[in-house]
Each structure stands twice: as C-alpha cells, then as structure tokens.
Design an enzyme around this catalytic site. Structure first.
Site, mmCIF file in Angstrom:
data_model
loop_
_atom_site.group_PDB
_atom_site.id
_atom_site.type_symbol
_atom_site.label_atom_id
_atom_site.label_comp_id
_atom_site.label_asym_id
_atom_site.label_seq_id
_atom_site.Cartn_x
_atom_site.Cartn_y
_atom_site.Cartn_z
ATOM 1 N N THR A 14 0.843 -1.202 0.000
ATOM 2 C CA THR A 14 0.000 0.000 0.000
ATOM 3 C C THR A 14 0.878 1.252 0.000
ATOM 4 O O THR A 14 0.611 2.217 -0.728
ATOM 5 C CB THR A 14 -0.917 0.005 1.239
ATOM 6 O OG1 THR A 14 -1.586 -1.249 1.296
ATOM 7 C CG2 THR A 14 -1.945 1.115 1.174
ATOM 8 N N ALA A 15 1.960 1.232 0.793
ATOM 9 C CA ALA A 15 2.806 2.427 0.889
ATOM 10 C C ALA A 15 3.488 2.709 -0.448
ATOM 11 O O ALA A 15 3.505 3.852 -0.923
ATOM 12 C CB ALA A 15 3.853 2.238 1.985
ATOM 13 N N LYS A 78 -17.300 4.029 6.180
ATOM 14 C CA LYS A 78 -17.035 3.885 7.614
ATOM 15 C C LYS A 78 -17.331 5.203 8.318
ATOM 16 O O LYS A 78 -16.758 6.234 7.967
ATOM 17 C CB LYS A 78 -15.558 3.494 7.796
ATOM 18 C CG LYS A 78 -15.085 3.531 9.236
ATOM 19 C CD LYS A 78 -13.619 3.136 9.353
ATOM 20 C CE LYS A 78 -13.102 3.375 10.755
ATOM 21 N NZ LYS A 78 -11.645 3.193 10.881
ATOM 22 N N GLU A 342 -6.840 2.573 15.867
ATOM 23 C CA GLU A 342 -7.542 3.740 15.322
ATOM 24 C C GLU A 342 -7.317 3.859 13.809
ATOM 25 O O GLU A 342 -7.503 4.927 13.238
ATOM 26 C CB GLU A 342 -7.115 5.014 16.056
ATOM 27 C CG GLU A 342 -7.751 5.164 17.448
ATOM 28 C CD GLU A 342 -9.209 5.647 17.409
ATOM 29 O OE1 GLU A 342 -9.675 6.082 16.350
ATOM 30 O OE2 GLU A 342 -9.877 5.568 18.455
HETATM 31 C C1 FAD Z 1 -2.152 -6.663 12.076
HETATM 32 C C2 FAD Z 1 -2.162 -5.408 11.270
HETATM 33 C C3 FAD Z 1 -3.350 -4.755 11.000
HETATM 34 C C4 FAD Z 1 -3.371 -3.553 10.288
HETATM 35 N N1 FAD Z 1 -4.544 -2.897 10.077
HETATM 36 C C5 FAD Z 1 -4.528 -1.669 9.507
HETATM 37 C C6 FAD Z 1 -5.722 -0.923 9.325
HETATM 38 O O1 FAD Z 1 -6.822 -1.377 9.639
HETATM 39 N N2 FAD Z 1 -5.625 0.308 8.783
HETATM 40 C C7 FAD Z 1 -4.426 0.846 8.388
HETATM 41 O O2 FAD Z 1 -4.390 2.008 7.944
HETATM 42 N N3 FAD Z 1 -3.303 0.129 8.478
HETATM 43 C C8 FAD Z 1 -3.316 -1.093 9.041
HETATM 44 N N4 FAD Z 1 -2.157 -1.800 9.153
HETATM 45 C C9 FAD Z 1 -0.938 -1.256 8.555
HETATM 46 C C10 FAD Z 1 -0.965 -1.498 7.036
HETATM 47 O O3 FAD Z 1 -1.066 -2.884 6.783
HETATM 48 C C11 FAD Z 1 0.274 -0.933 6.390
HETATM 49 O O4 FAD Z 1 0.474 0.392 6.785
HETATM 50 C C12 FAD Z 1 0.143 -0.949 4.885
HETATM 51 O O5 FAD Z 1 -0.231 -2.196 4.415
HETATM 52 C C13 FAD Z 1 1.442 -0.531 4.241
HETATM 53 O O6 FAD Z 1 2.384 -1.543 4.299
HETATM 54 P P1 FAD Z 1 3.743 -1.324 3.509
HETATM 55 O O7 FAD Z 1 3.429 -1.039 2.087
HETATM 56 O O8 FAD Z 1 4.581 -0.361 4.252
HETATM 57 O O9 FAD Z 1 4.458 -2.755 3.652
HETATM 58 P P2 FAD Z 1 4.164 -4.146 2.891
HETATM 59 O O10 FAD Z 1 2.760 -4.348 2.565
HETATM 60 O O11 FAD Z 1 4.840 -5.191 3.715
HETATM 61 O O12 FAD Z 1 4.944 -4.003 1.516
HETATM 62 C C14 FAD Z 1 6.344 -4.151 1.438
HETATM 63 C C15 FAD Z 1 6.755 -4.243 -0.022
HETATM 64 O O13 FAD Z 1 8.171 -4.315 -0.091
HETATM 65 C C16 FAD Z 1 8.527 -5.362 -0.934
HETATM 66 N N5 FAD Z 1 9.830 -5.883 -0.544
HETATM 67 C C17 FAD Z 1 10.280 -6.194 0.689
HETATM 68 N N6 FAD Z 1 11.535 -6.663 0.624
HETATM 69 C C18 FAD Z 1 11.883 -6.638 -0.687
HETATM 70 C C19 FAD Z 1 13.056 -7.002 -1.402
HETATM 71 N N7 FAD Z 1 14.140 -7.531 -0.828
HETATM 72 N N8 FAD Z 1 13.054 -6.847 -2.734
HETATM 73 C C20 FAD Z 1 11.977 -6.331 -3.375
HETATM 74 N N9 FAD Z 1 10.847 -5.972 -2.747
HETATM 75 C C21 FAD Z 1 10.812 -6.131 -1.425
HETATM 76 C C22 FAD Z 1 7.428 -6.398 -0.767
HETATM 77 O O14 FAD Z 1 7.385 -7.303 -1.839
HETATM 78 C C23 FAD Z 1 6.219 -5.472 -0.733
HETATM 79 O O15 FAD Z 1 5.865 -5.147 -2.050
HETATM 80 C C24 FAD Z 1 -2.144 -3.011 9.821
HETATM 81 C C25 FAD Z 1 -0.947 -3.686 10.045
HETATM 82 C C26 FAD Z 1 -0.941 -4.880 10.774
HETATM 83 C C27 FAD Z 1 0.366 -5.580 11.007
#
Ligand code: FAD
Length: 506
Positions: A14-15, A78, A342
């Site tokens: 998502t980020a 929501k 939250e």
């Molecule tokens: C239990 C739980 C519940 C949650 N509920 C909520 C909620 O209700 N509302 C909310 O706003 N947020 C929630 N969150 C937080 C939310 O899930 C994250 O903020 C959001 O999904 C963003 O994640 P991200 O993109 O930072 O990381 P990730 O989704 O982990 O993405 C990481 C990316 O990096 C890539 N990557 C990693 N290592 C490598 C590598 N070596 N080479 C190439 N690519 C790599 C992966 O493939 C992936 O594409 C929750 C989190 C948890 C743990």
C-alpha cells in the site's frame, strides 16, 4: 534541457503504490522519472483495511472518483469505530467521525453534555452524533453539502480490500509513466557507510541508480534500517500488543458502516466489513496469551464461515528516530508501526507522501530534512498517545493484561493531556478533537466544565439537547441503508458495467 531526477521506490505494498501514484500525479514528468521495485515472491503484509477520512482527500487529489474506487476495492463506508468492552465488560461506545453535537457560543459540546448530564439528562453522548446514530442503524449517505444542515456535521472513511487498492493504484501509476520492476533487492549500495544510497542491486543482475530512494519495504526496512540515525525507537512499554492472528470470513448480514474493535483478554479483535467479506483479526500481546488461545478466541467469535487459513503476524510498536536520512525516506511500515486500533497507518503513509512532496525542493538540504523528521515524528507521537489512552483508561480488572495497562507509567506528553481533560475538559487541538468520545466512552469525565455553561439555565440546556437528539434521529431516519447506497453507486460505475471486479487475496 534539465536531466530528470530519478526517484526509486523500493516496495509495492500500500505504501509503495500510494507513493508512486501520488508522485506520478504531482511531479512533472519532464523533471522526475519514477521506478518502483517489488517482489511478488516476498509479497505484502496483506492487511490494512480500515481507514480514517483523510483517504478521501488522497483519492480526490489523484482525481479518483468515489464510485470507481468503491467498485475497485470492494469498499464499504465507515462512520467510526465501535469499542466494546473497553471501559468495562458489557459496554460499548462509538468514536464517530465528525462532530459530537453542536458547539454553542464557542462552548464545545462535551462541556454542554457534561453539565446537562449532571443536571439529570440521561442520554449517551453518541446520541448527539449523526455519524454514530447512523452507524448503529447501518445507514449511510455522503454528508449534506450545506454547512447549515445537520446532515453536514459528519465525515466518513472506508473499509477497503488493501490488495485491490494497491493493484488499482499500480494501474493508475503505470498509466502515468511509473516503471515497475519485478525483482528482489539484494544489496543497497552506498559510497561509504552512512552516506547517500547510490543504487539498488537486484537479483536479476540489474542495478538501479537514482537521486532519491523511498523505502517502502515494510517491516524489513531494507534501506533506512542501515542508518544509525534511523534507529528504531521502541514504544512497546506502552503499546504492548506484538502479534495478530487474522482470518477473513463470510458476511453475516447487512454491512455495518463502522469498524468493530472488541476488547479481549490480552488485546482486542477487529471486524472490518467489505462488500464481499468481513476482515477479522485478534491483536494481542504474546506475553499474556498463546497463539493457540488467540486463534481459538478468533475462530469462536467469527461472525461467519472462515474463508481462508489463519495467518499470524509479528510487529513492534515504535518509530524510527529519523525517517529521512541522506537521500532515503521511509514511508509506511518501514518508518514505524502503531497498532491498528484507530486505523491510522494508511493516514501516516499519506502524511509521509504529502510532506515529502512539500520538502522535495530542498534537495539534500539539512533544514528541509530536519523539518520533515520533526513533523512526521510528531504525528507518530500524537497518534501513539491517542492509542495508549484507550488502554490506560480501561476499568477492566479481569485479566493481567488489562490490569497492567492501567498500571503503566505514561509518556509525559500523554499525562499532561489526560490531566487537562480530567480537570477541565480541555482538548489539545493537535488531538484532532477525537478525545471526548473516547474519554467519556471510557468514563473519564471532566471535573469542571467551561465556566460559560453556568450562564445557561439547566432546563433550557436540557431542552436544547433533547431537541438536538430528536432532530438528529429524524434526519438519520431519512438516510438509506449503507448496502443500498453502495449497490446504487457501484451499479453506476463503468468498471462494474464492464464486468471487472475487485477479486484478489482475502
Ligand atoms: C495486524 C495489522 C493490522 C493492520 N490494520 C490496519 C488498518 O486497519 N488500517 C491501516 O491504515 N493500516 C493497518 N495496518 C498497517 C498497514 O497494513 C500498512 O500500513 C500498509 O499495508 C502498508 O504496508 P507497507 O506497504 O509499508 O508494507 P508491505 O505491505 O509489507 O509491503 C512491502 C513491499 O516491499 C517489498 N519488498 C520487501 N523486501 C523486498 C526485497 N528484498 N526486494 C523487493 N521488494 C521487497 C514487498 O514485496 C512489498 O511489495 C495493519 C498492520 C498490521 C500488522
């Protein structure tokens, strides 16, 4: 002609895709080119489905319409969060989005309500919130356009399929010249330790050089994690939960336009309704309960048939000391994590992107970087304190987890805020006005109210509040059920008409 600066985004959760979409939309292609590297083999965290209202501004700034977004992400609307068993077992309150009541001559509503309650009014504060009243009745419509209208006093967010949202934003970004590279990052290259990143080496033999690197690699923090200035500040002494078990299930009836957050023996359980399923998870502290017990609790309280295998996730509350070091900016889980009570993580991603865009002109400039770090870490702290508040205000004594929550020593910043509310009902403006619903919902009532309330005769005050309650009830009665609203919206979208549907991972 200037050579475009190259921004490399590492990670496509998502980020990563929110960042790619926003940068592609806001930065001139003549000056910037954007590459995103992600690895399907590694995958994403696969959770993150409940949001706060700011996501609507994000979508709208990208020109994404509500109907296409709702159709693509199976989203529901929501109006707030229902907290059950937090204050005491058997109780429930809603923290609604939007106003609680109406201020009167500059007096905030919770003062009026508190004074009226002491004079004999026996009505919960949530009855004065359009969002809360509509949520309880599963009704929804977007707020009225006229600010004078009672139905303009609320706002709303979404429950969404996070994987579908990332896919949707990927299409959006790729249509705007973002180059996606499918590979694993093997090495982060720097000329010297602690210096700027020069390139990422990939497992396909490629190297990506860039001027800027955005670390969106999730909990791995592959890029930012190597900088000593970005050490992880651990907040788990206050936010004790460190694990979650998640399991989607079938729907149990009409969708609720709110997230449910149900306190459990060693944490809390969420229910997040999408159009086609319900997301469920139990967030707990592994010092107080085993995985088997947590899974059992979750399974035995699922509102419908399970749709997948359970998944367990580990995490730790905290935030990096600096989120921007040299030419590397961490956005998303790589920057920090606050548990989802939250629903604030996607909002923090949004903040990271917005502030990065604001500060980008100050390239490699210490002042810009320092300001970014100050503003972002302050956001994390404000939200951290707000989440701790829920745990600290519990009056539950039935399990060691809840007893320990009440006994914890708070961060000084939070102690001050609690005293200000308890002594005189004051709410710090940085706290987004969310405090009264949670404090009163969990029995922290101001000892004194705004002195101007005394000028209103008690019967007049009670009469005004009763009238407001009836007006809200009458207006909410005119709203459609949320499912009807969503069906009519989705039926109108070109996406739906062409047979496309957000499928994807549950
Ligand atoms: C239990 C739980 C519940 C949650 N509920 C909520 C909620 O209700 N509302 C909310 O706003 N947020 C929630 N969150 C937080 C939310 O899930 C994250 O903020 C959001 O999904 C963003 O994640 P991200 O993109 O930072 O990381 P990730 O989704 O982990 O993405 C990481 C990316 O990096 C890539 N990557 C990693 N290592 C490598 C590598 N070596 N080479 C190439 N690519 C790599 C992966 O493939 C992936 O594409 C929750 C989190 C948890 C743990």
């Amino acid at each position: 002609m200037t050579t475009p600066q190259h921004i490399c985004i590492a990670g496509g959760g998502t980020a990563g895709w929110m960042t790619a979409a926003a940068l592609a939309n806001r930065l001139p292609h003549s000056h910037y080119r954007i590459t995103l590297v992600e690895s399907a083999q590694i995958g994403t965290v696969g959770v993150g489905e409940s949001t706060i209202p700011h996501i609507r501004q994000f979508n709208s700034a990208l020109g994404i319409t509500e109907d296409e977004f709702i159709a693509a992400t199976s989203a529901t609307c929501k109006l707030g969060i229902e907290f059950t068993d937090w204050g005491k077992v058997g109780e429930s309150y809603i923290h609604p989005f939007g106003e609680l009541g109406k201020p009167l001559a500059g007096i905030e509503f919770h003062h009026l309500w508190q004074a009226a309650s002491l004079q004999g009014l026996d009505v919960p504060i949530e009855s004065f919130s359009v969002a809360a009243v509509a949520a309880r009745q599963r009704k929804f419509s977007p707020p009225h356009a006229s600010r004078e209208h009672l139905l303009s006093t609320y706002t709303y967010a979404y429950h969404l399929d996070a994987s579908a949202y990332a896919r949707f934003l990927r299409d959006y970004a790729e249509q705007r010249q973002v180059i996606r590279v499918e590979a694993q990052i093997r090495e982060v290259k720097r000329d010297h330790e602690g210096g700027p990143i020069t390139a990422l080496s990939l497992d396909n033999g490629e190297q990506i050089s860039a001027d800027w690197f955005i670390d969106c690699t999730g909990f791995r923090s592959l890029l930012i994690g190597d900088y000593s200035q970005a050490e992880f500040i651990d907040w788990s002494e206050w936010l004790k939960t460190n694990r979650a078990v998640v399991l989607p299930c079938e729907k149990d009836g009409p969708s609720r336009p709110y997230t449910k957050a149900m306190a459990r023996d060693a944490g809390w359980q969420w229910q997040i309704p999408l159009q086609h399923r319900i997301g469920n998870g139990y967030v707990y502290c592994s010092d107080y309960i085993s995985d088997e017990e947590a899974e059992h609790t979750l399974r035995s309280t699922l509102p419908g048939e399970a749709l997948a295998d359970v998944r367990f996730l580990d995490f730790k509350a905290g935030c990096r000391k600096q989120l921007w070091v040299q030419n590397c900016v961490a956005i998303g889980l790589s920057a920090g994590f606050l548990e989802p009570l939250e629903s604030t993580s996607i909002f923090l991603i949004q903040m990271g992107i917005a502030k990065f865009l604001e500060h980008l002109p100050g390239t490699h400039n210490d002042a810009a970087r320092n300001q970014y770090n100050r503003e972002l870490t302050e956001q994390y702290q404000v939200i951290r304190d707000f989440i701790i508040l829920h745990y600290y205000l519990t009056q539950r004594h039935d399990t060691p987890f809840w007893r320990d929550c009440q006994a914890m020593t708070l961060p000084d910043s939070l102690t001050e805020l609690i005293l200000a509310f308890r002594d005189s009902g004051l709410v710090d403006k940085k706290q987004y006005g969310l405090w009264p619903a949670v404090c009163i919902g969990q029995h922290l009532h101001p000892k004194q109210v705004d002195s101007r309330v005394a000028a209103i005769p008690p019967q007049q005050l009670i009469g005004m509040l009763n009238q407001l309650k009836s007006d809200i009830a009458a207006q909410v009665a005119t709203l459609p059920n949320m499912d009807d609203y969503l069906s009519s919206l989705v039926a109108q979208t070109p996406l739906q008409k062409s047979g496309m549907r957000a499928g994807g991972q549950v």
